[in-house]
Design an enzyme around this catalytic site. Structure first.
Site, PDB file in Angstrom:
ATOM      1  N   HIS A   1      -0.352   0.982  10.044  1.00  0.00           N
ATOM      2  CA  HIS A   1      -1.561   1.774  10.004  1.00  0.00           C
ATOM      3  C   HIS A   1      -1.996   1.936  10.927  1.00  0.00           C
ATOM      4  CE1 HIS A   1       0.538  -1.344   6.275  1.00  0.00           C
ATOM      5  NE2 HIS A   1      -0.147  -0.797   6.256  1.00  0.00           N
TER       6      HIS A   1
ATOM      7  N   ASP B 183      -1.241  -8.538   0.361  1.00  0.00           N
ATOM      8  CA  ASP B 183      -0.533  -8.785   0.240  1.00  0.00           C
ATOM      9  C   ASP B 183       0.450 -10.130  -0.664  1.00  0.00           C
ATOM     10  OD1 ASP B 183       0.108  -5.303   0.069  1.00  0.00           O
ATOM     11  OD2 ASP B 183       0.925  -6.208   1.316  1.00  0.00           O
TER      12      ASP B 183
ATOM     13  N   GLY C 268       0.851  -0.946  -0.080  1.00  0.00           N
ATOM     14  CA  GLY C 268      -0.191  -0.270  -0.241  1.00  0.00           C
ATOM     15  C   GLY C 268       0.597   1.508   0.031  1.00  0.00           C
ATOM     16  N   SER C 269       0.413   2.744  -0.524  1.00  0.00           N
ATOM     17  CA  SER C 269       0.776   3.901  -0.790  1.00  0.00           C
ATOM     18  C   SER C 269       0.956   4.631   0.957  1.00  0.00           C
ATOM     19  CB  SER C 269       0.784   4.470  -1.626  1.00  0.00           C
ATOM     20  OG  SER C 269       0.388   3.820  -3.131  1.00  0.00           O
ATOM     21  N   GLY C 270       1.515   5.382   0.964  1.00  0.00           N
ATOM     22  CA  GLY C 270       1.109   5.610   2.157  1.00  0.00           C
ATOM     23  C   GLY C 270       2.508   6.203   3.262  1.00  0.00           C
ATOM     24  N   HIS C 271       3.206   5.233   3.311  1.00  0.00           N
ATOM     25  CA  HIS C 271       4.260   4.770   3.244  1.00  0.00           C
ATOM     26  C   HIS C 271       6.296   5.976   3.649  1.00  0.00           C
ATOM     27  CE1 HIS C 271       2.171   2.840   5.789  1.00  0.00           C
ATOM     28  NE2 HIS C 271       1.535   1.329   4.701  1.00  0.00           N
TER      29      HIS C 271
END
Lengths: 338, 338
Positions: free
Chosen positions: A223, A110, A54-57
């Site tokens: 998260h 994932d 996921g994005s955001g990291h």
């Protein structure tokens, strides 16, 4: 929601557009899908390493695609897995015939999607893949967790796994070697985080959890997953002591060992505070008879604007030290050979 | 105050202790005063570059001491100038006989103390110094500012001045050359910031200013100095447009030019949002007939945990391009030669 953002739905596509514009010599987009990202230029015969999540990291995951590290990344939406088709497209784009290592963090979505991509890669394109899943979060081993590797999330310690596996591949290692090195690093690295504030997923528009103005949570995931203990904020020294006590109990490292250390900011925490925390970590290690091989301090795996930090420890031997010391040059991480 | 901190009075000494522990091969402390920081190893005959200023802006200032950049830094307390004696001690430690360039941001306290140190260095140690003051903040040229260079604060654009001057010194340039290059870069670079949230100076313990949950301030300085305009937060596109319109009006760059771009995070703003903003900046430059030579995206000059970002533009010629492209290797900034 104080973010530099237009429409929430456009957040990741517009971010990716900015990344491709900023790094045209280093990164390319596969199949016209910006979520399928590959390194510019391939070394014939080199084992390729593909990650995703996921994005955001940022800089996790895509920021480590480059010389001495990774070859491709399938980029999901914020905190969402990329699809099997996206992983497959990246795999096909970066394989040079030497096989592909899938290396990513321990999250069910994932795992499911990478496993499916691996099957498709073999069936459709005869590409051999191996998989190593990073599961370094010591919070998963705490009494409140399930106490086994499958319960450990993959967090910032994956940086060390990328670094070692990436160096092994760049040095010409075969797929078995690169996978062995990744597994070795992954088996050794442990991470524990502490969160002081939440972050906001743009599509949701409000904080993913609430935490009081005077509270912190040790062991929280990137998260916002529940951690080990929530309580009043404490002086840095006491936070570091408590984290190191969990970490050293869970880590395979012991007195006499040499360790690689990662002091990682989760997003909003200033570099000043990370160095202040490192002072405590260094002293605790010294008192435990553990020598620091090298420390990396900065933002390596974030949760957007979350305030907090994590500590990762990996005991190192001569093989891992040489791989960690190798030069790397990616859009978001650069290191000269030591 | 959600910070990783012990006593407020110990914040900077403990941070510095962490920095020296993390980078023992790169940084050393002069005269047993951790606020006097110098590079390990000197190149005989190389012009030395000394900077300094208040803490709270990492990687600015001390993070740029290293190969291809700076030689020493006098470190003040949070948002406070270092003393003339500290600047002098650093100067004496790094001078190799080729003279020392003082290169820092346009703040009265720093100017006063560096000028005094320059006099002492000449009288006490016969060290020749030159001074270049970075004054890149376009907010100082806005109608609400005084409209002249002396009113411009030094902000993130000093990174380009460090990079160019540092490369010139590393290439063997004499003091006049290094000072000329620094002045040339300083004359060309312009920066404009936008703040979304305040930061807290530890000794004060509360935010330096108030800003509403739905407000932003364009042109705010990195210590919370008043900017050009405060108003409701806008979509990223509109913020970028407004900032670029101020910047291009104030910058010497024009259609047909090539520019270096710096997209800088002030502390709490995620890298995702910086890249999203770069997309807008890139398009605006293209529409203005300005080509991007290269962009740097990340945290280069922060205000601790302030949320916000700044855009810097510097029109470049062949000389500046070669200096910007040169390799650099410091504890908090690394770049391979292009």
């Amino acid at each position: 929601m104080k973010k530099f953002i237009n429409q929430a739905d456009d957040f990741i596509p517009e971010m990716l557009a900015g990344i491709y514009l900023a790094h045209p010599d280093a990164l390319r987009c596969v199949n016209d899908d910006p979520h399928c990202l590959a390194r510019v230029g391939a070394t014939p015969g080199k084992v390729a390493i593909v990650t995703g999540g996921g994005s955001g990291h940022l800089p996790l995951f895509l920021g480590y695609v480059g010389e001495g590290m990774l070859d491709g990344c399938a980029v999901g939406d914020v905190f969402q897995s990329p699809s099997p088709e996206q992983i497959l497209a990246v795999t096909q784009a970066v394989d040079t015939g030497a096989g592909v290592l899938y290396l990513y963090g321990n999250y069910n979505g994932d795992i499911f999607n990478f496993d499916m991509a691996a099957e498709m890669a073999e069936m459709e394109s005869d590409i051999r893949t191996r998989t190593v899943v990073a599961a370094d979060d010591s919070a998963g081993a705490a009494p409140s967790g399930e106490g086994n590797a499958s319960a450990r999330r993959g967090v910032a310690g994956i940086f060390f796994v990328y670094k070692c596996a990436g160096a092994a591949a760049a040095n010409g290692g075969c797929l078995d070697t690169v996978a062995r090195v990744a597994q070795k690093a992954g088996d050794r690295v442990r991470t524990l985080g502490v969160a002081l504030s939440p972050c906001i997923v743009p599509r949701i528009g409000k904080p993913g959890f609430q935490i009081g103005d005077d509270e912190m949570e040790i062991g929280m995931g990137i998260h916002g997953e529940s951690g080990i203990r929530r309580g009043p904020t404490l002086p840095a020294r006491q936070i570091a002591d408590e984290m190191m006590s969990w970490l050293l109990a869970d880590s395979p490292c012991q007195s006499g060992d040499e360790v690689a250390v990662l002091i990682n900011g989760l997003g909003a925490t200033p570099l000043e505070e990370l160095y202040l925390m490192y002072r405590h970590v260094h002293h605790t290690l010294s008192q435990s008879g553990i020598r620091v091989f090298r420390v990396w301090v900065g933002e390596f795996a974030t949760a957007m604007e979350m305030a907090g930090m994590s500590i990762s420890l990996m005991p190192v031997d001569e093989e891992l030290k040489a791989l960690l010391a190798r030069e790397a040059n990616t859009p978001m991480f650069r290191q000269f050979s030591a």
